[in-house]
Design an enzyme around this catalytic site. Sequence first.
Site, PDB file in Angstrom:
ATOM      1  N   ARG A  88       0.841  -1.208   0.000  1.00 43.15           N
ATOM      2  CA  ARG A  88       0.000   0.000   0.000  1.00 43.15           C
ATOM      3  C   ARG A  88       0.870   1.251   0.000  1.00 43.15           C
ATOM      4  O   ARG A  88       0.503   2.295  -0.518  1.00 43.15           O
ATOM      5  CB  ARG A  88      -0.974  -0.029   1.196  1.00 43.15           C
ATOM      6  CG  ARG A  88      -1.877   1.193   1.274  1.00 43.15           C
ATOM      7  CD  ARG A  88      -3.118   0.979   2.132  1.00 43.15           C
ATOM      8  NE  ARG A  88      -2.856   0.241   3.341  1.00 43.15           N
ATOM      9  CZ  ARG A  88      -2.202   0.710   4.409  1.00 43.15           C
ATOM     10  NH1 ARG A  88      -1.726   1.943   4.402  1.00 43.15           N
ATOM     11  NH2 ARG A  88      -2.026  -0.041   5.473  1.00 43.15           N
ATOM     12  N   TYR A 140     -16.639  16.377 -15.265  1.00 46.33           N
ATOM     13  CA  TYR A 140     -17.069  14.976 -15.263  1.00 46.33           C
ATOM     14  C   TYR A 140     -18.061  14.803 -14.103  1.00 46.33           C
ATOM     15  O   TYR A 140     -17.868  15.346 -13.020  1.00 46.33           O
ATOM     16  CB  TYR A 140     -15.844  14.068 -15.093  1.00 46.33           C
ATOM     17  CG  TYR A 140     -16.200  12.616 -14.983  1.00 46.33           C
ATOM     18  CD1 TYR A 140     -16.927  11.978 -15.977  1.00 46.33           C
ATOM     19  CD2 TYR A 140     -15.830  11.878 -13.864  1.00 46.33           C
ATOM     20  CE1 TYR A 140     -17.273  10.648 -15.868  1.00 46.33           C
ATOM     21  CE2 TYR A 140     -16.164  10.538 -13.746  1.00 46.33           C
ATOM     22  CZ  TYR A 140     -16.883   9.925 -14.750  1.00 46.33           C
ATOM     23  OH  TYR A 140     -17.228   8.607 -14.643  1.00 46.33           O
ATOM     24  N   LYS A 237      -8.157   5.921 -19.446  1.00 44.94           N
ATOM     25  CA  LYS A 237      -8.484   6.420 -20.792  1.00 44.94           C
ATOM     26  C   LYS A 237      -7.271   6.314 -21.723  1.00 44.94           C
ATOM     27  O   LYS A 237      -6.824   5.229 -22.010  1.00 44.94           O
ATOM     28  CB  LYS A 237      -9.020   7.843 -20.686  1.00 44.94           C
ATOM     29  CG  LYS A 237     -10.006   8.066 -19.538  1.00 44.94           C
ATOM     30  CD  LYS A 237     -11.236   7.186 -19.593  1.00 44.94           C
ATOM     31  CE  LYS A 237     -12.171   7.515 -18.423  1.00 44.94           C
ATOM     32  NZ  LYS A 237     -13.224   6.538 -18.252  1.00 44.94           N
TER      33      LYS A 237
HETATM   34  C1  LIG Z   1     -12.485  13.769 -17.467  1.00 46.32           C
HETATM   35  C2  LIG Z   1     -12.561  12.596 -16.549  1.00 46.32           C
HETATM   36  N1  LIG Z   1     -11.963  12.650 -15.357  1.00 46.32           N
HETATM   37  C3  LIG Z   1     -12.008  11.625 -14.492  1.00 46.32           C
HETATM   38  C4  LIG Z   1     -12.690  10.474 -14.789  1.00 46.32           C
HETATM   39  C5  LIG Z   1     -12.745   9.353 -13.786  1.00 46.32           C
HETATM   40  O1  LIG Z   1     -11.858   8.355 -14.117  1.00 46.32           O
HETATM   41  P1  LIG Z   1     -12.037   6.822 -13.649  1.00 46.32           P
HETATM   42  O2  LIG Z   1     -13.236   6.297 -14.341  1.00 46.32           O
HETATM   43  O3  LIG Z   1     -10.744   6.188 -14.026  1.00 46.32           O
HETATM   44  O4  LIG Z   1     -12.242   6.859 -12.171  1.00 46.32           O
HETATM   45  C6  LIG Z   1     -13.329  10.355 -16.016  1.00 46.32           C
HETATM   46  C7  LIG Z   1     -14.068   9.127 -16.363  1.00 46.32           C
HETATM   47  O5  LIG Z   1     -14.719   9.046 -17.372  1.00 46.32           O
HETATM   48  C8  LIG Z   1     -13.259  11.452 -16.913  1.00 46.32           C
HETATM   49  O6  LIG Z   1     -13.874  11.407 -18.118  1.00 46.32           O
END
Ligand SMILES: Cc1ncc(COP(=O)(O)O)c(C=O)c1O
Length: 424
Positions: A88, A140, A237
């Site tokens: 961790r 988001y 992503k």
């Molecule tokens: C711009 C953006 N930030 C953060 C996230 C969150 O990422 P995660 O799904 O890996 O937790 C996303 C998810 O789609 C996103 O599009």
Amino acid sequence: MYGQENDATTDDRPIRDRPASEGGDGEGTNRAGGRVGRMTSNDDDRLDTVSIHAGERETNDALVTPIYANATYRYDSPSERGEYRYSRMAAPTRADLEAVVADLEGAAHAKVFASGMAAIDAVFSLLSAGDHVVAGDSLYAETYDLLAEFYPRYGIEVSYVDVTDPEAVREAVGEDTALVYAESPTNPLLRITDLETTAAIAHEADALLAVDNTFASPALQRPVERGADLVVESLTKYLGGHSDAIAGSVATDDDALAERIWRIQYTRGAVVGPFEAFLVRRGIKTLGARMDRHCHNAALLADLLDGHDAVERVHYPGLASHPGHEVAAEQMADFGGMLSFELAGGVEDAVAFVAALETITIAESLGGVESLIEVPAAMTHQNLAPTELDAAGIDPGLVRLSVGIERSEDLVADVERGLDAVTR
Ligand SMILES: Cc1ncc(COP(=O)(O)O)c(C=O)c1O
């Protein structure tokens, strides 16, 4: 207490000089990581070399960092041990991923979390009761939820402003503002914030600027170079790139902030596991090549949609008509693989359009090799109330497209199929 010498509060060594097991960046332990070096400027054309070589660990002459599926590490005696202690706190597969992410962001440090949301939560965990946050009004959905629902319970006040307008940010910051938080480009409307100007405004107010760089990835934009104090990526992503792992990162050039982020990481415990870390590290090797193709395909589709009668509006920073086009051209190496659009027939057309597609899949997420399409109001942003969607500028019929790296002609044919379905 065993291991007390590793307590971050009593250790004066900069984080970069410490072994990874003590929260450092493991510098000196990574053969290629030290040799390739980090990205330095927007003109730096070593992205592909850094993506492939940075942070790879030398173990039994293996070419790539293995999956170290260890929870814990052997001590020679209660006061003697090797580099690692407990996973961790730090772990080899994760440490090597952290080294390459830091180098790609042009930052001294990066910490990798269990998801993009865990990384964002770590940034907000820097705040204390009484702090004020200026956040973008287009975020988001789960980031918005964290700020709107969770953090106010701990005494954090949040103002949502149009962060694409520097004057709006300047007006919103005050004595208690500790953090300015922006996505650029935003999800799902691809709005662009001038990072350098916004960093300067935040710093004048003694606040930090944190940027969610997920839509651009460090292949196209490195906010640290523009003055951002903290950069968040959903590694799920573009960096992972294959829709097969969930992870997130926080990068910073500031030793003290890195220290605090590391303490949040190991105390809250939302760390990435070795399997996901391995997959993301592997995905990163082709980041530059994939990103070139994402951008190429997205520009083609944006042009196709933009010129069509059935389409009301296209949101893509590469279009000269996009309000953030000039800023994007200046601060990004290319305009990215994401676009969104509204069809003239609203929700009904959106549903008919996506139903007609054969190559592009209806799914949430983005940044993978395969093209994915979604309707944010019904899918990724469904937890927002109609008034919140309206405030964020998200039309119920908005369609978001993550353009993959399939053969361009196949994607064009598929989008034409969708357009045919809505052309009356
Ligand atoms: C711009 C953006 N930030 C953060 C996230 C969150 O990422 P995660 O799904 O890996 O937790 C996303 C998810 O789609 C996103 O599009």
